[in-house]
Design an enzyme around this catalytic site. Structure first.
Site, PDB file in Angstrom:
ATOM      1  N   ASN A 152       0.815  -1.229   0.000  1.00 43.24           N
ATOM      2  CA  ASN A 152       0.000   0.000   0.000  1.00 43.24           C
ATOM      3  C   ASN A 152       0.846   1.276   0.000  1.00 43.24           C
ATOM      4  O   ASN A 152       0.373   2.338   0.375  1.00 43.24           O
ATOM      5  CB  ASN A 152      -0.986  -0.017   1.177  1.00 43.24           C
ATOM      6  CG  ASN A 152      -0.297  -0.281   2.508  1.00 43.24           C
ATOM      7  OD1 ASN A 152       0.924  -0.166   2.603  1.00 43.24           O
ATOM      8  ND2 ASN A 152      -1.067  -0.607   3.526  1.00 43.24           N
ATOM      9  N   ARG A 291       2.947   6.769  11.795  1.00 40.13           N
ATOM     10  CA  ARG A 291       2.312   6.260  13.006  1.00 40.13           C
ATOM     11  C   ARG A 291       2.081   7.418  13.960  1.00 40.13           C
ATOM     12  O   ARG A 291       2.974   8.258  14.164  1.00 40.13           O
ATOM     13  CB  ARG A 291       3.180   5.191  13.696  1.00 40.13           C
ATOM     14  CG  ARG A 291       3.171   3.828  13.030  1.00 40.13           C
ATOM     15  CD  ARG A 291       1.775   3.169  13.007  1.00 40.13           C
ATOM     16  NE  ARG A 291       1.750   1.914  12.271  1.00 40.13           N
ATOM     17  CZ  ARG A 291       1.290   1.761  11.023  1.00 40.13           C
ATOM     18  NH1 ARG A 291       0.788   2.789  10.357  1.00 40.13           N
ATOM     19  NH2 ARG A 291       1.302   0.578  10.451  1.00 40.13           N
ATOM     20  N   GLN A 320      -5.777   3.426  18.409  1.00 37.42           N
ATOM     21  CA  GLN A 320      -6.777   3.241  17.360  1.00 37.42           C
ATOM     22  C   GLN A 320      -7.760   2.150  17.750  1.00 37.42           C
ATOM     23  O   GLN A 320      -7.303   1.066  18.118  1.00 37.42           O
ATOM     24  CB  GLN A 320      -6.075   2.898  16.037  1.00 37.42           C
ATOM     25  CG  GLN A 320      -5.231   4.052  15.540  1.00 37.42           C
ATOM     26  CD  GLN A 320      -4.684   3.866  14.127  1.00 37.42           C
ATOM     27  OE1 GLN A 320      -3.995   4.724  13.638  1.00 37.42           O
ATOM     28  NE2 GLN A 320      -4.974   2.765  13.467  1.00 37.42           N
ATOM     29  N   HIS A 344      -7.720   6.093  10.092  1.00 36.71           N
ATOM     30  CA  HIS A 344      -6.606   5.394   9.447  1.00 36.71           C
ATOM     31  C   HIS A 344      -7.091   4.640   8.201  1.00 36.71           C
ATOM     32  O   HIS A 344      -7.565   3.514   8.306  1.00 36.71           O
ATOM     33  CB  HIS A 344      -5.993   4.415  10.460  1.00 36.71           C
ATOM     34  CG  HIS A 344      -4.699   3.812  10.017  1.00 36.71           C
ATOM     35  ND1 HIS A 344      -3.899   3.077  10.846  1.00 36.71           N
ATOM     36  CD2 HIS A 344      -4.045   3.835   8.819  1.00 36.71           C
ATOM     37  CE1 HIS A 344      -2.825   2.678  10.198  1.00 36.71           C
ATOM     38  NE2 HIS A 344      -2.900   3.115   8.954  1.00 36.71           N
TER      39      HIS A 344
END
Ligand code: NAI
Length: 393
Positions: A152, A291, A320, A344
């Site tokens: 990704n 992050r 998260q 995210h």
């Protein structure tokens, strides 16, 4: 150009080729591969997963591997319930052989949980970034940690460029004004700039950082900079016209825009804090899709309020899902803008999901058949770090 250069830095359109490398690591077949228990922690898809079967990374669609796993006699448990000792995640870990997690809804595999999981042999990150696993504990316990490297990286690089643009051009407040039914151009224009002519630096110039530099070139920046203990190959740096700055404070002090593209490890945790923010140019923009915990949440919010930062954007959070009262949800600059935060998702576009689901299956297949894994996918091998990206060791 060397093979490594091509693999890591060749034009981003070739990113998926990272999944089909040629040289394979000489790992040994140490598995008995029948009847394994495989546990996956994925995010809940809800209505969206019914509407869109390509949401492969959701609990409902299960990375598309249930039938395949069960046909081989494996048990496959999929959950989004990941917090606390009574969660499906923690209760099943005890006798799990293989754990699949994603960074988007991370099942936090702490040292304590590793100690309670005697059967665990392999962790697969469906995506990129394995900081939610205590990697040092995995090294000590001989648990392998693999990622779908490259799956990704283009998705994130595109998001970074978008985030830089939306901050610099003051997009979010402009759109909110339109939704409110108002029209006051000056209120937006007073804090809107061009990207052209700015100095842009990436902290971390690996697969994503490099792709960001590639994509920024056509905007005619004043200069592109990078800070990374791993220097880019000369040819790669030349290709994107990037200058390395070796001291971090010196690096941030030269940038109008800083983009963070390094993994989270002990050398990057809380790296961007009040002390470092003082060295940023006043009114700089900061984008972090790496992050959340690389930046100190309170210090960033304070810097935005004081004007030391003009904007902050990204999709990653120190916890998260982010709690409702997380400072990054509501923080604003003095004009009421400068916040480009989203959940995210930059690395979980439908295109990315197809790649990381396929890559996860390939890793499992290699494991079951005792075939060597793609070297770039191995973060922790048998008892040691195989990557150079998680700190200098
Ligand atoms: P990579 O391994 O190709 O590159 C990381 C680079 O960061 C390496 O060159 C490494 O030397 C550098 N680095 C490490 N520590 C550093 C430090 N202290 N200072 C400066 N540079 C440092 O990794 P890639 O594929 O570029 O991904 C980077 C990170 O992006 C991942 O580890 C993950 O945390 C994050 N990511 C976020 C996604 C999202 O959806 N938001 C999706 C994919 C990755």
């Amino acid at each position: 150009a060397s093979a490594a250069f091509k693999r890591n830095f060749a034009s981003s359109a070739k990113a998926p080729r990272l999944l089909s490398g040629r040289t394979l690591a000489p790992t040994v077949n140490h598995n008995s591969s029948a009847g394994l228990k495989i546990l996956a922690v994925l995010y809940k898809g809800g209505e969206a997963a019914k509407q869109e079967p390509r949401l492969l990374g959701s609990v409902e669609n299960q990375l598309g591997i249930r039938e395949w796993l069960e046909s081989q006699g494996h048990e496959y448990i999929v959950t989004d319930d990941k917090e606390g000792p009574n969660s499906v995640f923690q209760k099943n870990l005890k006798d799990t052989d293989i754990l699949i997690t994603t960074p988007f809804h991370p099942g936090y595999l702490t040292r304590e949980l590793i100690e309670k999981s005697p059967n665990l042999k392999l962790c697969v990150t469906a995506g990129v970034g394995s900081d939610h696993i205590d990697l040092n504990a995995a090294v000590e316990r001989n648990i392998e940690v693999l990622e779908v490297t490259g799956s990704n990286v283009t998705s994130v690089a595109e998001h970074v460029v978008m985030s830089i643009l939306l901050l610099v051009r003051n997009f979010v407040p402009a759109h909110e004004m339109i939704e409110r039914g108002e029209w006051q151009v000056s209120e937006i224009a007073k804090n809107a700039y061009d990207l052209e002519g700015k100095v842009i630096g990436t902290l971390g110039a690996g697969r994503i950082g490099y792709r960001v530099l590639e994509r920024l070139q056509p905007f005619s920046p004043k200069e592109l900079l990078y800070y990374d203990y791993n220097a880019l190959p000369e040819a790669a740096a030349k290709q994107v016209n990037a200058r390395r700055v070796e001291d971090l404070k010196d690096f941030v002090s030269q940038c109008d825009i800083v983009t963070v593209n390094a993994p989270l490890h002990e050398g990057t945790r809380n790296l961007i804090n009040a002390d470092l923010l003082k060295h940023f140019k006043k009114g700089a923009w900061l984008v972090n899709t790496a992050r959340g915990a690389i930046c100190n949440a309170e210090d960033v919010a304070a810097a935005l309020k004081s004007g030391q930062l003009n904007g902050y954007a990204g999709d990653v959070w120190n916890v998260q899902p982010a709690p409702k009262d997380h400072p990054w949800r509501q923080m604003k600059n003095k004009y009421g803008g400068g916040n480009g935060m989203v959940p995210h998702y930059s690395g979980t576009t439908l295109d990315a999901q197809a790649r990381y689901a396929a890559g996860t299956k390939q890793i499992l297949e290699n494991y079951f058949k005792g075939k060597p894994q793609e070297p770039a996918n191995i973060i922790v091998g048998r008892g040691k770090y195989e990557t150079k990206s998680y700190g200098q060791r």
